[in-house]
Structures are given as structure tokens and as C-alpha cells.
Design an enzyme around this catalytic site. Structure first.
Site, PDB file in Angstrom:
ATOM      1  N   SER A 127       0.856  -1.237  -0.032  1.00 32.26           N
ATOM      2  CA  SER A 127       0.148  -0.099   0.067  1.00 32.26           C
ATOM      3  C   SER A 127       0.711   1.210  -0.093  1.00 32.26           C
ATOM      4  O   SER A 127       1.915   0.937   0.628  1.00 32.26           O
ATOM      5  CB  SER A 127      -0.794   0.116   1.349  1.00 32.26           C
ATOM      6  OG  SER A 127      -1.478   1.212   1.451  1.00 32.26           O
ATOM      7  N   TYR A 152      -1.752  -1.630  11.043  1.00 27.21           N
ATOM      8  CA  TYR A 152      -1.976  -1.794   9.690  1.00 27.21           C
ATOM      9  C   TYR A 152      -0.797  -1.469   8.702  1.00 27.21           C
ATOM     10  O   TYR A 152      -0.437  -2.341   8.032  1.00 27.21           O
ATOM     11  CB  TYR A 152      -3.321  -1.453   9.203  1.00 27.21           C
ATOM     12  CG  TYR A 152      -3.503  -1.352   7.647  1.00 27.21           C
ATOM     13  CD1 TYR A 152      -3.955  -2.405   7.049  1.00 27.21           C
ATOM     14  CD2 TYR A 152      -3.089  -0.262   6.698  1.00 27.21           C
ATOM     15  CE1 TYR A 152      -4.075  -2.853   5.627  1.00 27.21           C
ATOM     16  CE2 TYR A 152      -3.166  -0.557   5.468  1.00 27.21           C
ATOM     17  CZ  TYR A 152      -3.808  -1.646   4.775  1.00 27.21           C
ATOM     18  OH  TYR A 152      -3.977  -1.778   3.489  1.00 27.21           O
ATOM     19  N   LYS A 156       2.116  -4.037   6.556  1.00 28.06           N
ATOM     20  CA  LYS A 156       2.459  -3.833   5.213  1.00 28.06           C
ATOM     21  C   LYS A 156       3.962  -3.650   5.112  1.00 28.06           C
ATOM     22  O   LYS A 156       4.521  -4.299   4.395  1.00 28.06           O
ATOM     23  CB  LYS A 156       1.747  -2.526   4.701  1.00 28.06           C
ATOM     24  CG  LYS A 156       0.283  -2.953   4.423  1.00 28.06           C
ATOM     25  CD  LYS A 156       0.030  -4.153   3.504  1.00 28.06           C
ATOM     26  CE  LYS A 156      -1.652  -4.340   3.441  1.00 28.06           C
ATOM     27  NZ  LYS A 156      -1.860  -5.747   2.916  1.00 28.06           N
ATOM     28  N   ASP A 301      -4.932  11.273   8.813  1.00 24.76           N
ATOM     29  CA  ASP A 301      -4.851  11.568   7.216  1.00 24.76           C
ATOM     30  C   ASP A 301      -3.844  12.526   6.890  1.00 24.76           C
ATOM     31  O   ASP A 301      -3.461  13.206   7.600  1.00 24.76           O
ATOM     32  CB  ASP A 301      -6.118  12.262   6.858  1.00 24.76           C
ATOM     33  CG  ASP A 301      -7.287  11.542   6.563  1.00 24.76           C
ATOM     34  OD1 ASP A 301      -7.022  10.376   6.344  1.00 24.76           O
ATOM     35  OD2 ASP A 301      -8.522  12.010   6.759  1.00 24.76           O
TER      36      ASP A 301
HETATM   37  N1  UDP Z   1     -12.724  10.951   3.321  1.00 27.25           N
HETATM   38  C1  UDP Z   1     -13.646  11.770   3.569  1.00 27.25           C
HETATM   39  N2  UDP Z   1     -14.950  11.511   4.167  1.00 27.25           N
HETATM   40  C2  UDP Z   1     -15.112  10.128   4.423  1.00 27.25           C
HETATM   41  C3  UDP Z   1     -14.258   9.225   4.202  1.00 27.25           C
HETATM   42  C4  UDP Z   1     -13.175   9.808   3.671  1.00 27.25           C
HETATM   43  O1  UDP Z   1     -13.702  13.080   3.506  1.00 27.25           O
HETATM   44  O2  UDP Z   1     -16.060   9.839   5.100  1.00 27.25           O
HETATM   45  C5  UDP Z   1     -11.554  11.696   2.922  1.00 27.25           C
HETATM   46  C6  UDP Z   1     -10.117  11.087   3.605  1.00 27.25           C
HETATM   47  O3  UDP Z   1     -10.096  12.462   4.686  1.00 27.25           O
HETATM   48  C7  UDP Z   1      -9.375  11.073   2.792  1.00 27.25           C
HETATM   49  C8  UDP Z   1      -9.893  10.648   1.450  1.00 27.25           C
HETATM   50  O4  UDP Z   1     -11.176  10.879   1.705  1.00 27.25           O
HETATM   51  O5  UDP Z   1      -8.723  12.310   2.458  1.00 27.25           O
HETATM   52  C9  UDP Z   1      -9.561   9.310   0.974  1.00 27.25           C
HETATM   53  O6  UDP Z   1     -10.126   8.159   2.354  1.00 27.25           O
HETATM   54  P1  UDP Z   1     -10.042   6.885   2.288  1.00 27.25           P
HETATM   55  O7  UDP Z   1     -10.413   6.450   3.855  1.00 27.25           O
HETATM   56  O8  UDP Z   1     -10.834   6.306   1.220  1.00 27.25           O
HETATM   57  O9  UDP Z   1      -8.525   6.345   1.747  1.00 27.25           O
HETATM   58  P2  UDP Z   1      -6.904   6.826   2.513  1.00 27.25           P
HETATM   59  O10 UDP Z   1      -6.434   7.632   1.709  1.00 27.25           O
HETATM   60  O11 UDP Z   1      -7.458   7.217   3.860  1.00 27.25           O
HETATM   61  O12 UDP Z   1      -6.443   5.333   2.742  1.00 27.25           O
END
Ligand code: UDP
Length: 342
Positions: A127, A152, A156, A301
Site C-alpha cells: 500500500s 495496519y 504492510k 490523514d
Molecule cells: N474521506 C472523507 N470522508 C469520508 C471518508 C474519507 O472526507 O467519509 C477522505 C479522507 O479524509 C481522505 C480521502 O477521503 O482524504 C480518502 O480516504 P479513504 O479512507 O478512502 O482512503 P485513505 O487515503 O485514507 O487510505
């Protein structure tokens, strides 16, 4: 010529089921193994319907060494694609031992059995989380990995290292780690796709469930990041494109060409898309509304990450082909299928 056979662990899951479809389309025999702890037999049925092949399915937990050993004796595969793992970042922080046990034990069992039975090729699901908050974008495979911010992510990194060391030590073992960016979308047939259990943690399933009226409102986690529109940037990769990258990796290992025994590839589009942009495009492409509001940042994030996929383009001969619009349309078609909306 006899067909090559590939064992797909976690093949009833989201990426595993799409990969099984692409492997079969490319002429491989496939065996799916899955413990069904976070997946559904209907995905296997979907694979069978799409391909018209009665793909063998074995309900096996890869942490169960005995059961996995029986599977290795029963089927004649040369290659393994190892998807079987727990994958919720947040949960891993609260239940680290579950993550270390599941993800490390299953991986060690697979690699040990491959070695013991002379199976040469393994593709490991890694990942982009291994890069953490990188100093510059886009990230290449040479971008240094940062210390993992969740158990997690740590599993990886640890599995990548185990694989690197194992192929260095054991003659005849080859491995490729694919670092996925953000997989989204569903098979164009809408027969397989992502099936989150409970509240979706990932953006696109939350978006599709909100559009379908299952969730009231999408929370966007922050619009005050140092990005053009203030929301996070990610590299969203179509799941079918991602599945094809696994086929390319298997082909490379089976091809016998001279190359390093352990290789790592970024699997992304090379295009960064913000959360707000993605939601807007989803609404436009599908002609639906997604209620959303801005809330505070989500802990852990990173601001932005996207791939430099040049190495995979050049060495694997793979590139992302589907457009974001096509992928967002497939995600919506799948959600409608799940809800019986058409
Ligand atoms: N995100 C969001 N609302 C949600 C879920 C995710 O704004 O309900 C945003 C999150 O902050 C990130 C992006 O969408 O910037 C992708 O999040 P995801 O969890 O899908 O994948 P990640 O990049 O965290 O592995």
C-alpha cells in the site's frame, strides 16, 4: 501448453475478486481461498458469472497452517497472489494484536509453504501507506518509507521486508510487492464490487451510500489543508486497472526474463484528485446529489499523495486506462445493483 495456475488468497474480497476475473480473462487457472471473515461468497459467484468458469473456492483461513498446507497439496499452482489480510486502519489502532497476528501469520504461512513445496512466485498486496507523509509528490518507489502511523501500515512494511529477505535468502523464490494507491469503482458488469460491512470507512463507498440515501450526509474531513481547494489529495485507481497490474506482475515472474528477484511497483494513475473534486465529479457523471458537509480533519490523514507510476508503466507494461468518470460511473452502478435500484 498447460495453463499456469494462480492461488488467490482473499479472492472473495474486493480487489481479490476483480483480480480473479482478470487472471481468468488472461488465460490463467485460478483457485480462490478465503476465510469469508470480511467477504462474501457472492463475490465468488460474481466471478463465476462474469467469466463463465466454475472457479474452485476453498474456505480457508491462511493463519491455519494445517488447512493451508492441505490446500497446497491439493492444487498445482505456481504462483500466489496474497490479498488475505485485515485492512481497516482505524480498527488496527484499537486492535493491534489482531492485525499483527492476522496479517503476519497468514503471510508467513504462505511464504513458508511456498518454499517448502517449491512454489516460486508471489505477489504481495502492499500500500502507498508505506510512504506516510512523503517530502515530495509524486512518490516513486525510491521515495523513502516513513515510520508507519498505524499497526495496519506497519504490517504492510513488515511483510514487504519479510518478502525482500526471503527472496534474497531462498533460491527460486521471487516476489513482487504492489503498492496500491486508492482503489475505487467496480467491475463494469456490476456483478462484483466493494461490500463494506457496517459503516463505510473509505470515501467512495460512503459517497455511493449517501447518493443512494442509505447515509444522510457525507462528512468531508477538512477543507483547510494546504492544497488548492483545502481538501486532501489522493490517487484513485480503478479496481479493474489495479487487478490488471496483478496479471502483469504474474506474467513478469512467469516469463523467466532476467530481473531482480524482489521488485516493488507503485500502482496508481499518476493523477492527484481532491476529495471535493471527486465528490463533484461523482455528482456530475451520475446526475445524482451527494449531501455533504465539511467537518474537522480525520486523525492520521496525510495531506496529499499520488503516484509516479513510471516504473510499472515501463517494466510491467501496465498503465491505468479507465478515466475517473468511468470509474465513478461503475461505483454508482454497483451501488444501485446492491440496493436493487435497477
Ligand atoms: N474521506 C472523507 N470522508 C469520508 C471518508 C474519507 O472526507 O467519509 C477522505 C479522507 O479524509 C481522505 C480521502 O477521503 O482524504 C480518502 O480516504 P479513504 O479512507 O478512502 O482512503 P485513505 O487515503 O485514507 O487510505
Amino acid at each position: 501448453m498447460e495453463k499456469q495456475c494462480v492461488l488467490v488468497t482473499g479472492g472473495a474480497g474486493y480487489i481479490g475478486s476483480h483480480t480473479a476475473v482478470e487472471l481468468i480473462a488472461a488465460g490463467y487457472d485460478v483457485v480462490i481461498a478465503d476465510d469469508l471473515s470480511n467477504s462474501d461468497l457472492r463475490a465468488v459467484e460474481g466471478v463465476r458469472r462474469i467469466t463463465g468458469v466454475e472457479v474452485p473456492f476453498e474456505q480457508v483461513d491462511c493463519c491455519d497452517r494445517e488447512a493451508l498446507g492441505r490446500l497446497f497439496r491439493q492444487y498445482r499452482f505456481d504462483s500466489v497472489i496474497h490479498f488475505a489480510a485485515s485492512k481497516a486502519v482505524g480498527e488496527s489502532v484499537h486492535e493491534p494484536l489482531k492485525y499483527y497476528r492476522n496479517n503476519l501469520t497468514s503471510f508467513l504461512n504462505v511464504v513458508e509453504l511456498m518454499r517448502a513445496t517449491g512454489r516460486p512466485n508471489i505477489v504481495f498486496s502492499s500500500s502507498c501507506t508505506v510512504y506516510g507523509e512523503a517530502d515530495a509528490q509524486p512518490v516513486t518507489e525510491r521515495t523513502p518509507r516513513k515510520p508507519a502511523t498505524s499497526p495496519y501500515g506497519n504490517t504492510k512494511q513488515m511483510c514487504e521486508d519479510v518478502l525482500r529477505d526471503a527472496v534474497a535468502a531462498y533460491e527460486g523464490l521471487r516476489g513482487i510487492a504492489l503498492r496500491y494507491f486508492n482503489p475505487i469503482g467496480a467491475h463494469p458488469s456490476a456483478l462484483i464490487g466493494e461490500q463494506p460491512q457496517g459503516m463505510p470507512q473509505n470515501l467512495v463507498p460512503y459517497v455511493t451510500q449517501t447518493a443512494a440515501g442509505i447515509r444522510e450526509c457525507l462528512s468531508i474531513f477538512g477543507d483547510d489543508y494546504p492544497t488548492p481547494d483545502g481538501s486532501n489529495i489522493r490517487d484513485y485507481i480503478d479496481v479493474t486497472d489495479l487487478a490488471r497490474a496483478h496479471v502483469a506482475a504474474i506474467r513478469r515472474m512467469c516469463g523467466g526474463a532476467r530481473r531482480a528477484d524482489y521488485e516493488v511497483f507503485n500502482i496508481g494513475t499518476g493523477r492527484g484528485v481532491s476529495v471535493l473534486e471527486l465528490v463533484r465529479r461523482f455528482e456530475q457523471v451520475n446526475g445524482v446529489k451527494v449531501n455533504h458537509r465539511i467537518v474537522g480533519r480525520r486523525e492520521g490523514d496525510i495531506v496529499a499523495i499520488w503516484a509516479d507510476p513510471t516504473l510499472a508503466n515501463e517494466v510491467l507494461g501496465w498503465r491505468a486506462e479507465r478515466t475517473l468518470d468511468q470509474t465513478l460511473a461503475s461505483a454508482w452502478a454497483w451501488q444501485k445493483h446492491l440496493c436493487g435500484m435497477e
